[in-house]
Motif scaffolding. Structure first.
Motif, PDB file in Angstrom:
ATOM      1  N   ALA A 151       0.640  -1.110   0.058  1.00  0.00           N
ATOM      2  CA  ALA A 151       0.137  -0.333  -0.380  1.00  0.00           C
ATOM      3  C   ALA A 151       1.095   0.753  -0.374  1.00  0.00           C
ATOM      4  O   ALA A 151       0.576   2.613  -0.389  1.00  0.00           O
ATOM      5  N   ALA A 152       2.005   1.071   0.467  1.00  0.00           N
ATOM      6  CA  ALA A 152       2.569   2.425   0.371  1.00  0.00           C
ATOM      7  C   ALA A 152       3.834   3.252  -0.974  1.00  0.00           C
ATOM      8  O   ALA A 152       3.923   4.386  -1.160  1.00  0.00           O
ATOM      9  N   HIS A 153       3.326   2.230  -1.858  1.00  0.00           N
ATOM     10  CA  HIS A 153       3.595   1.796  -3.955  1.00  0.00           C
ATOM     11  C   HIS A 153       2.147   2.563  -4.110  1.00  0.00           C
ATOM     12  O   HIS A 153       2.292   2.974  -5.718  1.00  0.00           O
ATOM     13  N   LEU A 154       0.860   3.032  -2.860  1.00  0.00           N
ATOM     14  CA  LEU A 154      -0.096   3.412  -4.070  1.00  0.00           C
ATOM     15  C   LEU A 154      -0.743   4.662  -4.181  1.00  0.00           C
ATOM     16  O   LEU A 154       0.578   6.060  -3.443  1.00  0.00           O
ATOM     17  N   PRO A 155      -0.719   5.889  -5.101  1.00  0.00           N
ATOM     18  CA  PRO A 155      -0.873   6.211  -5.202  1.00  0.00           C
ATOM     19  C   PRO A 155      -2.078   7.656  -4.966  1.00  0.00           C
ATOM     20  O   PRO A 155      -1.742   8.274  -5.139  1.00  0.00           O
ATOM     21  N   PHE A 156      -2.123   7.011  -3.457  1.00  0.00           N
ATOM     22  CA  PHE A 156      -3.590   7.718  -2.299  1.00  0.00           C
ATOM     23  C   PHE A 156      -3.147   7.438  -1.205  1.00  0.00           C
ATOM     24  O   PHE A 156      -2.032   6.058  -1.174  1.00  0.00           O
ATOM     25  N   ASP A 157      -3.182   7.655  -0.051  1.00  0.00           N
ATOM     26  CA  ASP A 157      -3.243   7.640   1.283  1.00  0.00           C
ATOM     27  C   ASP A 157      -4.356   7.031   1.778  1.00  0.00           C
ATOM     28  O   ASP A 157      -5.277   6.705   1.619  1.00  0.00           O
ATOM     29  N   VAL A 158      -2.960   5.251   2.437  1.00  0.00           N
ATOM     30  CA  VAL A 158      -4.806   4.643   2.418  1.00  0.00           C
ATOM     31  C   VAL A 158      -3.965   4.220   4.958  1.00  0.00           C
ATOM     32  O   VAL A 158      -2.743   4.495   5.136  1.00  0.00           O
ATOM     33  N   THR A 159      -5.704   4.038   5.388  1.00  0.00           N
ATOM     34  CA  THR A 159      -4.909   3.781   6.898  1.00  0.00           C
ATOM     35  C   THR A 159      -5.066   2.263   6.914  1.00  0.00           C
ATOM     36  O   THR A 159      -6.409   2.040   6.675  1.00  0.00           O
ATOM     37  N   MET A 160      -4.013   1.399   7.199  1.00  0.00           N
ATOM     38  CA  MET A 160      -4.078  -0.073   7.563  1.00  0.00           C
ATOM     39  C   MET A 160      -4.178  -0.470   9.078  1.00  0.00           C
ATOM     40  O   MET A 160      -3.865   0.572   9.924  1.00  0.00           O
ATOM     41  N   MET A 161      -4.650  -1.616   9.019  1.00  0.00           N
ATOM     42  CA  MET A 161      -4.791  -2.167  10.636  1.00  0.00           C
ATOM     43  C   MET A 161      -4.952  -3.132  10.960  1.00  0.00           C
ATOM     44  O   MET A 161      -4.573  -4.194  10.166  1.00  0.00           O
ATOM     45  N   ARG A 162      -3.167  -3.181  11.255  1.00  0.00           N
ATOM     46  CA  ARG A 162      -2.643  -4.608  11.862  1.00  0.00           C
ATOM     47  C   ARG A 162      -2.874  -5.348  12.800  1.00  0.00           C
ATOM     48  O   ARG A 162      -2.938  -4.850  13.966  1.00  0.00           O
ATOM     49  N   GLN A 163      -2.625  -6.516  11.701  1.00  0.00           N
ATOM     50  CA  GLN A 163      -3.021  -7.731  13.444  1.00  0.00           C
ATOM     51  C   GLN A 163      -1.857  -8.637  13.512  1.00  0.00           C
ATOM     52  O   GLN A 163      -1.201  -8.617  12.949  1.00  0.00           O
ATOM     53  N   ASP A 164      -1.986  -8.841  15.120  1.00  0.00           N
ATOM     54  CA  ASP A 164      -0.387  -9.034  15.385  1.00  0.00           C
ATOM     55  C   ASP A 164      -0.682 -10.366  15.520  1.00  0.00           C
ATOM     56  O   ASP A 164      -0.887 -11.414  16.544  1.00  0.00           O
ATOM     57  N   VAL A 165       0.548 -10.927  14.571  1.00  0.00           N
ATOM     58  CA  VAL A 165      -0.086 -12.793  14.136  1.00  0.00           C
ATOM     59  C   VAL A 165       1.195 -13.309  15.444  1.00  0.00           C
ATOM     60  O   VAL A 165       0.497 -14.613  15.752  1.00  0.00           O
ATOM     61  N   VAL A 176      -9.358 -15.857  24.319  1.00  0.00           N
ATOM     62  CA  VAL A 176      -8.381 -14.627  24.267  1.00  0.00           C
ATOM     63  C   VAL A 176      -8.503 -13.379  22.712  1.00  0.00           C
ATOM     64  O   VAL A 176      -8.561 -13.798  22.320  1.00  0.00           O
ATOM     65  N   ILE A 177      -8.437 -12.064  23.520  1.00  0.00           N
ATOM     66  CA  ILE A 177      -8.748 -11.267  22.801  1.00  0.00           C
ATOM     67  C   ILE A 177      -7.182  -9.844  22.611  1.00  0.00           C
ATOM     68  O   ILE A 177      -7.043  -9.682  23.736  1.00  0.00           O
ATOM     69  N   VAL A 178      -6.683 -10.720  21.359  1.00  0.00           N
ATOM     70  CA  VAL A 178      -5.347  -9.553  21.107  1.00  0.00           C
ATOM     71  C   VAL A 178      -5.439  -8.591  20.416  1.00  0.00           C
ATOM     72  O   VAL A 178      -5.939  -8.202  19.868  1.00  0.00           O
ATOM     73  N   PRO A 179      -4.841  -7.375  21.031  1.00  0.00           N
ATOM     74  CA  PRO A 179      -4.549  -6.318  20.261  1.00  0.00           C
ATOM     75  C   PRO A 179      -4.614  -5.672  19.112  1.00  0.00           C
ATOM     76  O   PRO A 179      -3.159  -7.017  18.709  1.00  0.00           O
ATOM     77  N   THR A 180      -4.916  -4.458  17.932  1.00  0.00           N
ATOM     78  CA  THR A 180      -4.608  -4.302  17.123  1.00  0.00           C
ATOM     79  C   THR A 180      -3.496  -3.122  17.176  1.00  0.00           C
ATOM     80  O   THR A 180      -3.752  -2.644  18.038  1.00  0.00           O
ATOM     81  N   CYS A 181      -2.891  -2.921  15.895  1.00  0.00           N
ATOM     82  CA  CYS A 181      -2.364  -2.104  16.177  1.00  0.00           C
ATOM     83  C   CYS A 181      -2.235  -1.247  14.687  1.00  0.00           C
ATOM     84  O   CYS A 181      -2.772  -1.590  13.520  1.00  0.00           O
TER      85      CYS A 181
END
Length: 347
Positions: free
Chosen positions: A294-308, A330-335
């Motif tokens: 997504a860093a190489h796309l021609p627009f801004d995108v916000t992504m939510m990452r799951q902690d594998v 068990v619920i693991v926080p995202t970032c």
């Protein structure tokens, strides 16, 4: 001394002398009856290792049966097509090997018949633990594991009949929705135009994310549009069609889009790639998933990452403390995901 061309085979007497155990104990270990006579597993392992070193013909499959250990750890998952599932599989393999286990990972394409067949096969191979990943209804598979006496953990999608580890879908979606609304309002757009697209209705992860999406609006005394949520599945082609309908109705892309998975996001990219560049700049984008492309796309995108890493670590912890009567969730926080990790930058 002249040799006759043949080498004397090791016997149980050689193993007995090498290990300092009785011939009877060696015999019981080699024929698989050692547990019945209360021979310690440590002793049984020592005898089997000595037998191998001395060239005694030990059947390794039989060894696994004798010690009730196969050294195998299993995981089933829908597919490898996105970074989240691929990351879970890779992390599972790494952590299994650190524990001296040989990992087996099989994709099932979200087909319940394949999920059952693969689970039965892995259990027949005496896996010591099974991670059931991304299965909408894991209960039948949990029952198979319980009948076989094999610990299992539901990963990504939970079940009532076994321990489960999931991402904080609700909290992550609310945080992501907040960011997108802030961006839209800063641009002068109406927050009510934000659309939640993708996923499967009545599926745990999607439902929790929709709850978080709606809660973010409610906290601001706002309400999303009546048609703001569209569960069009995880297929990129289905997402393209859903977007085409909305663009035909609006005459443009919605002012804000929250895509419920990386595959839905891929559908967005495929659809919008045919649009003029200014069309991209007219919307804000978010994705409940992460991929550095997504860093190489021609627009801004916000992504939510799951902690594998945390998800798999928690799953192994539940397996280690296996209690057939306890089925914790068990619920693991995202970032928020950075667009490029240091490792990705180095490639």
């Amino acid at each position: 001394m002249a040799r006759t061309g043949t080498t004397r085979k090791s016997t149980i007497y050689d193993i007995s002398r090498a290990t300092g155990t009785s011939v009877a104990a060696v015999s019981m270990v080699l024929n698989g009856t050692w547990a019945r006579y209360r021979i310690k597993e440590e002793t049984a392992n020592r005898i089997l290792e000595s037998a191998q070193q001395l060239g005694y013909n030990v059947n390794m499959a039989a060894r696994g049966l004798r010690l009730s250990r196969s050294g195998l750890a299993g995981m089933i998952l829908p597919h490898y097509r996105n970074r989240f599932f691929a990351g879970l599989a890779e992390t599972f393999e790494d952590q299994a090997r650190r524990r001296g286990l040989c990992p087996i990972v099989v994709s099932t394409q979200r087909d319940p018949a394949v999920e059952t067949s693969v689970t039965e096969t892995l259990l027949s191979q005496r896996v010591e633990v099974l991670f059931i990943t991304g299965v909408r209804d894991p209960s039948p598979l949990n029952a198979l594991c319980a009948a076989a006496g094999v610990p299992c953990v539901n990963v990504d999608l939970p079940g009532a009949d076994a321990p489960s580890v999931v991402s904080d879908n609700h909290g992550g979606a609310r945080a992501l929705t907040d960011v997108l609304i802030d961006k839209m309002q800063a641009r002068g757009d109406l927050a009510e135009e934000l659309v939640f697209l993708g996923g499967i209705e009545n599926e745990y992860a999607t439902d929790k994310r929709i709850d978080g999406f709606r809660e973010a609006f409610a906290a601001r005394n706002l309400a999303p549009a009546i048609d703001a949520v569209e569960c069009c599945g995880y297929n990129a082609s289905d997402t393209r069609r859903a977007l085409a309908r909305r663009v035909e109705k609006l005459g443009r892309l919605p002012a804000g889009l929250l895509m419920n998975s990386i595959t839905a996001f891929e559908g967005l990219v495929q659809f919008a790639s045919a649009l003029p560049r200014e069309a991209w700049q007219s919307s804000v984008f978010g994705c409940f998933d992460w991929d550095p492309f997504a860093a190489h796309l021609p627009f801004d995108v916000t992504m939510m990452r799951q902690d594998v890493e945390a998800i798999i670590s928690e799953a192994f912890a539940l397996a280690d403390g296996h209690d057939p009567a306890a089925h914790p969730l068990v619920i693991v926080p995202t970032c928020f995901g950075r667009m490029l990790d240091e490792q990705d930058q180095a490639i």
